[in-house]
Each structure stands twice: as structure tokens, then as C-alpha cells.
Motif scaffolding. Sequence first.
Motif, PDB file in Angstrom:
ATOM      1  N   VAL A 173      -3.823  15.236   9.447  1.00 46.04           N
ATOM      2  CA  VAL A 173      -3.012  14.021   9.402  1.00 46.04           C
ATOM      3  C   VAL A 173      -1.813  14.272   8.503  1.00 46.04           C
ATOM      4  O   VAL A 173      -1.822  15.170   7.653  1.00 46.04           O
ATOM      5  CB  VAL A 173      -3.817  12.805   8.889  1.00 46.04           C
ATOM      6  CG1 VAL A 173      -4.930  12.444   9.844  1.00 46.04           C
ATOM      7  CG2 VAL A 173      -4.365  13.063   7.489  1.00 46.04           C
TER       8      VAL A 173
ATOM      9  N   GLN B  43      -3.330   6.736   8.752  1.00 37.58           N
ATOM     10  CA  GLN B  43      -3.615   7.770   9.747  1.00 37.58           C
ATOM     11  C   GLN B  43      -5.067   8.239   9.650  1.00 37.58           C
ATOM     12  O   GLN B  43      -5.695   8.540  10.657  1.00 37.58           O
ATOM     13  CB  GLN B  43      -2.660   8.947   9.581  1.00 37.58           C
ATOM     14  CG  GLN B  43      -1.226   8.632   9.947  1.00 37.58           C
ATOM     15  CD  GLN B  43      -0.380   9.877  10.080  1.00 37.58           C
ATOM     16  OE1 GLN B  43      -0.868  10.953  10.402  1.00 37.58           O
ATOM     17  NE2 GLN B  43       0.916   9.733   9.836  1.00 37.58           N
TER      18      GLN B  43
ATOM     19  N   ARG C  35      -7.997   7.972  12.673  1.00 34.35           N
ATOM     20  CA  ARG C  35      -8.598   9.181  13.245  1.00 34.35           C
ATOM     21  C   ARG C  35     -10.108   9.268  13.025  1.00 34.35           C
ATOM     22  O   ARG C  35     -10.737  10.238  13.442  1.00 34.35           O
ATOM     23  CB  ARG C  35      -7.932  10.431  12.636  1.00 34.35           C
ATOM     24  CG  ARG C  35      -6.435  10.554  12.880  1.00 34.35           C
ATOM     25  CD  ARG C  35      -6.074  10.607  14.357  1.00 34.35           C
ATOM     26  NE  ARG C  35      -6.620  11.781  15.037  1.00 34.35           N
ATOM     27  CZ  ARG C  35      -6.015  12.963  15.085  1.00 34.35           C
ATOM     28  NH1 ARG C  35      -4.841  13.134  14.470  1.00 34.35           N
ATOM     29  NH2 ARG C  35      -6.565  13.960  15.735  1.00 34.35           N
TER      30      ARG C  35
END
Length: 390
Positions: free
Chosen positions: A104, A117, A121
Motif C-alpha cells: 500500500v 488503504q 485491502r
Amino acid sequence: MVDLDWPLMRNNFSRADLDAAIDILRRDDPILTQSSEVEAFEQEWSEWLGVPYSVFVNSGSSANYITLAALRARYGTGEVITPTLGWVSDVAAVLAAGFQPVFVDIDRRSLGIDPQQVIARLTTRTRAVLLVHILGYNALTRELLDELNHRGVALIEDACESHGATFEGRKLGAFGLASNFSFYYAHHMSTVEGGMISTDDPELYETCRMLRAHGMVRESKSATLRKEYADRHPDLNPDFIFAYGGFNARSTEIHAAIGRSQLRRLDAANELRRANLRRFLGGLNPRLYQTDFAVEGSCNYAFTLVLNQPDEALRDRVMEALRAARVEFRRGTSGGGNQVRQPYLRHLGLDPRQFPVVDHVHFFGFYIGNYPGLEGEKIDALCELLNSLA
């Protein structure tokens, strides 16, 4: 022409540190490999950090690897969310332990992984988030901690560059399942070479102790665990039962003695570092350079210098001026910048440009040494020099 004579680190060992090492050598029949001095250092470090267990190893890189190997022993393989900015050993440990790294981008103010992020994820295959506190800046947020706790995802903190930095009044390295520290020469404190794994989890602690010394069960402090292994393997000598295929990552009594000596003055030295960083960021021209870093709770052994714009001409003038003034620096900040650009990761086929924030730091960011004996006048002179390059 200004001559600042400014290395990345200076005078990181005091006379008291050297005397502590010499005292070990002066003992009658000294045990120089890992023994009582190491155990004392581990206990004192744990008390300072605010966690119950610590394991002293020979480097921060070894701390990274042992932690990820212990994580695999507990959870099996899967994905580990991994930063694009950090040291090579962070990513190498993920790969060596058999995990799949999920990269990321970073947050521009903390230089750590972007919390939003990370959350985006997370999947059922996520075994851990490896979060690196870059150059003394805190990368944690309450939202991220709560989400990881809600989902039962382990947090591994790499605080190798952030000894003494805090979040919500607690030291970094005290939040995750485990944390890693480095005692390399140029860091906040040094044992010459060395590292530490810290945790509040007794099972993980025992696993790390075994992995530090060839995976040997006798290294565990748990009599119950040692007996369980001996009972399950009656054909083996209890002194030589290897629970894991480990290596030797032990350190020495000399390194521990230096660490104990350095730890006594770490907090005072860190206050000087904090004042130095405030002076540096306050002296920079905010039109040219980023000055809005996440300094709350930070403790930085390096000054972060990042251009606001992707200006190659200004970047080149900065490097030329720093070299001429004998100011040692590292371009790309921590670990040389965007790890996805490194040869050892090319086989993954990732496009480094999909991580634009770290890519900017990769090409237009630097770090410069920050140590307790750094004179304020030099900081002012450096800022004046940098501001004159517009």
C-alpha cells in the motif's frame, strides 16, 4: 561557502558506554555470549517500553525475520499488508516467512502506510499488517487500531526508527502483537549492532526465544512447554529438541551492557532530538519544502526534507549544496525510497507508479542526521542554505 561538517550520526557512544563494555571483559572468567547481561537488558527495555516480554537479537533485521516466522508458526501462510517505504528487511522477512506481501502507499504526513488503504485491502487472507513508523513519525490511528482489533488481524509494529515516539500517551511498539527495534549505530540508541522483539503475548514470546537460538526448545522459559515437547519426543535428548528450523540470532553480553548504558539517557537525548526537529522544520521555507509532518508524539533521529513539487532542478541543487557543505544525506528517505522499485521485487511485476506518494518521496525526499549534540546554529545555517536554492 558554508562548511557544516554534518554526518548522519556523531558521538553516539559515551565514555560510560565504553566503560560498561570494558567492565564485562574485566570480569573473572566472563561469559561473553548471551547470558545474564542480555536478560537484564531485556527486562529494563520491557519496563521502559511498557510491555512484559522482550527478546534481544543481533539486529533489527533479525527481529523482523523472527517475528514474521513466529507469526507463520501461529497463523500459517496468507497475506501481510506491507509498506512501500521502509527497510529491505521488512519486505524480505514477509517473503522469507512464506507470506504474500500486499503493498500500500504511504501517508504524506507520517510517511507510514496510509491507514485508509490498509483498511480497504483487508481480506479473510490477511494474517497481519506490518506497520513501519518511519524515521520517528507515528503511523497509527485509532480507526486503524479499532478495525484491526474488530477483525482479529495482528498488528506488527516496526519501530526500528522510532524509539520513544508515542501515540495516545503510549510508546510506539506497545500496541501490536509484536514490535521490532533496531540498535544500529545511527539510530536513537545503539548496541553497535542489535535489535529487540517486544510483545505482550507469552506464547509468541516463547516462540521468538526459540527461533532466536536455532529453534531449540530448551531456550523457552516455560517449564510446561519444555516438558510437553520432551513427553511428545521421548526418542530425543531434551537438550536438543528443535521445534523450528531456526538460525542463530543471539547477541552478546558486551552489546547488552552497552544497551543498558545507553537506555539510561535515551529519554533525555530524545528531548533534544525533538527540539532539533522543531527548529529545522520551523526554519524551512514552506513554499519549497514540506513542513507539515505528523510531529505530534514523534521522536526523530533524522530530519525529513521533502520537496513540495516534483522539481528535478531544485532536487539537484539541493544535493549539490548538501555535498558542498559536507552534510551527509540519504535520498529517498528511509530505506532508499519506494521498495517496489528495487531489483529483489521486480519479479512481482508491480508498477511502482501505482504508489504516487511514496514515489514522490523516492525521487524528491531526503533525510539528514539529527543527534543530541547537533548545534542549533548549524540547523539555522542549513535552513538558510536550503531556502536560498529557490
